[in-house]
Enzyme design. Structure first.
Site, short mmCIF file in Angstrom:
data_model
loop_
_atom_site.label_atom_id
_atom_site.label_comp_id
_atom_site.label_asym_id
_atom_site.label_seq_id
_atom_site.Cartn_x
_atom_site.Cartn_y
_atom_site.Cartn_z
NE ARG A 1 -0.25 0.98 4.72
CZ ARG A 1 -0.86 1.01 5.95
NH1 ARG A 1 -1.61 0.29 6.42
NH2 ARG A 1 -0.15 1.83 6.94
CG ASP B 1 9.32 -8.66 10.20
OD1 ASP B 1 9.78 -7.59 9.97
OD2 ASP B 1 9.21 -9.01 11.40
CB VAL B 2 12.41 -5.85 6.10
CG1 VAL B 2 11.50 -5.84 4.67
CG2 VAL B 2 11.68 -4.64 7.05
CB SER C 1 12.07 10.79 5.71
OG SER C 1 11.47 12.03 6.08
CE1 TYR D 1 9.65 7.46 9.05
CE2 TYR D 1 10.01 9.92 8.80
CZ TYR D 1 9.64 8.56 8.25
OH TYR D 1 9.03 8.64 7.25
CB ALA E 1 17.76 8.72 14.59
CE LYS F 1 11.96 6.35 6.75
NZ LYS F 1 12.00 5.39 5.50
P1 NDP Z 1 2.66 2.97 4.76
O1 NDP Z 1 2.53 2.80 6.13
O2 NDP Z 1 1.31 3.26 3.89
O3 NDP Z 1 3.13 1.86 3.91
C1 NDP Z 1 4.45 0.99 4.45
C2 NDP Z 1 4.12 -0.59 4.33
O4 NDP Z 1 5.40 -1.24 4.73
C3 NDP Z 1 2.90 -0.98 4.77
O5 NDP Z 1 2.42 -1.97 4.18
C4 NDP Z 1 3.57 -1.84 6.12
O6 NDP Z 1 2.76 -2.77 6.75
C5 NDP Z 1 4.80 -2.28 5.55
N1 NDP Z 1 5.87 -2.78 6.70
C6 NDP Z 1 5.89 -2.21 7.91
N2 NDP Z 1 6.77 -2.88 8.56
C7 NDP Z 1 7.17 -3.92 7.98
C8 NDP Z 1 8.15 -5.04 7.92
N3 NDP Z 1 8.71 -5.04 9.23
N4 NDP Z 1 8.29 -5.81 6.92
C9 NDP Z 1 7.81 -5.36 5.76
N5 NDP Z 1 6.84 -4.65 5.53
C10 NDP Z 1 6.70 -3.92 6.53
O7 NDP Z 1 3.53 4.03 4.43
P2 NDP Z 1 3.90 5.22 3.17
O8 NDP Z 1 3.65 4.36 1.97
O9 NDP Z 1 3.65 6.39 3.64
O10 NDP Z 1 5.70 5.07 3.64
C11 NDP Z 1 6.55 4.26 2.81
C12 NDP Z 1 7.74 4.80 2.88
O11 NDP Z 1 8.02 6.21 2.58
C13 NDP Z 1 8.36 4.67 4.38
O12 NDP Z 1 9.93 4.29 4.42
C14 NDP Z 1 8.16 5.93 4.80
O13 NDP Z 1 9.09 6.20 6.09
C15 NDP Z 1 8.52 6.96 3.78
N6 NDP Z 1 8.32 8.36 3.67
C16 NDP Z 1 6.63 8.53 3.86
C17 NDP Z 1 6.43 9.82 3.92
C18 NDP Z 1 4.92 10.21 3.75
O14 NDP Z 1 4.87 11.46 3.86
N7 NDP Z 1 3.84 9.26 3.53
C19 NDP Z 1 7.25 10.92 3.99
C20 NDP Z 1 8.76 10.54 3.87
C21 NDP Z 1 9.30 9.13 3.81
P3 NDP Z 1 1.95 -2.40 8.25
O15 NDP Z 1 0.78 -1.39 7.84
O16 NDP Z 1 1.53 -3.80 8.66
O17 NDP Z 1 3.06 -1.84 9.20
#
Ligand code: NDP
Length: 245
Positions: A13, A61-62, A140, A153, A155, A157
């Site tokens: 997502r 799970d990463v 980020s 967060y 730290a 990034k």
């Molecule tokens: P979302 O929460 O919409 O998507 C992140 C996805 O990663 C989720 O499906 C989540 O699952 C999954 N995930 C979480 N933990 C793990 C794990 N251990 N192993 C595998 N998958 C995992 O976040 P965004 O799309 O908003 O963010 C995506 C990236 O962009 C992230 O790295 C975020 O830090 C970065 N980012 C986002 C910004 C924003 O404004 N949205 C700004 C700057 C950076 P679950 O829901 O179960 O946790």
């Protein structure tokens, strides 16, 4: 991109789903690795149907080495190789430093930073052997400029940006490029939690005057993952409407 195989972590997502969509549209086969296993499978099936590429959704799970290693084996079994890795999985657990719970510090660092190292290690080994590949890490802008309430967060990034540079140096002699994209404020489930007032305050800080979309990030990621970026490694592109310059 046609015929290339791409792994997108957290691709079920949000921004990851948009990245998987753009890469599939360009012809790449996609493996979505996400803890949301049903959503990962559904997103993969949708990509295969829409773009006619191979796509698989795996429960991964990463933060766990054995989970990532098993995913590498399964992906290689289904696709035969991995050319592109997008380290996108990430979470927030916000709080002021003096109130932050230790488990929130540990969890954010585990997923956002250790997870990137873990996937880069396991997939990097495959790419080094093949002597080609491109990795794009999602950082980020708060890793560059800091943000009150996001010690863990920001730290993590900032760590991703340092890790990007080190992996770029270690992998370059074998033809593997590593870059990062640092998004600003992007409309996703992660930022839907903001109040209208918070969103208005943010908008005022953005020269281009609006929050970004997952597609804005995905297009920059696709460029860095493609051969059009063949002479670019170790760089971080801020995709933030000019918030950081
Ligand atoms: P979302 O929460 O919409 O998507 C992140 C996805 O990663 C989720 O499906 C989540 O699952 C999954 N995930 C979480 N933990 C793990 C794990 N251990 N192993 C595998 N998958 C995992 O976040 P965004 O799309 O908003 O963010 C995506 C990236 O962009 C992230 O790295 C975020 O830090 C970065 N980012 C986002 C910004 C924003 O404004 N949205 C700004 C700057 C950076 P679950 O829901 O179960 O946790």
């Amino acid at each position: 991109m046609r015929g290339k195989n791409a792994v997108v972590t957290g691709g079920a997502r949000g921004i990851g789903e948009a990245i998987a969509g753009v890469l599939a549209k360009m012809g790449a086969n996609i493996a979505i690795w996400d803890v949301l296993s049903d959503q990962a499978r559904d997103a993969a099936a949708a990509l295969a149907g829409k773009h006619g590429v191979k796509a698989a959704g795996l429960a991964v799970d990463v933060t766990r080495g054995e989970s990532v290693e098993a995913a590498v084996e399964e992906t290689l079994g289904e696709m035969g190789g991995i050319d592109i890795l997008i380290n996108n999985a990430g979470i927030t657990r916000d709080g002021l430093i003096i109130r932050m719970r230790e488990e929130d510090w540990d969890r954010v660092l585990a997923i956002n930073l250790k997870g990137v190292w873990q996937c880069s290690k396991s997939v990097g080994r495959v790419m080094l052997k093949a002597r080609r590949g491109a990795i794009v890490n999602i950082a980020s802008v708060v890793g560059v400029m800091g943000n009150a309430g996001q010690a863990n967060y920001s730290a993590s990034k900032a760590g991703v940006i340092g890790l990007t540079k080190t992996s770029a140096k270690e992998f370059a002699p074998r033809g593997v490029r590593v870059n990062a994209v640092a998004p600003g404020y992007i409309r996703t489930p992660m930022t839907d939690k903001l109040t209208d007032e918070q969103r208005e305050r943010l908008r005022a800080l953005i020269p281009l005057g609006q929050l970004g979309t997952p597609a804005d990030v995905a297009d920059a990621v696709a460029f860095l993952a493609s051969d059009a970026a063949r002479y670019i490694t170790g760089q971080t592109i801020n995709v933030c409407g000019g918030m950081v310059m």
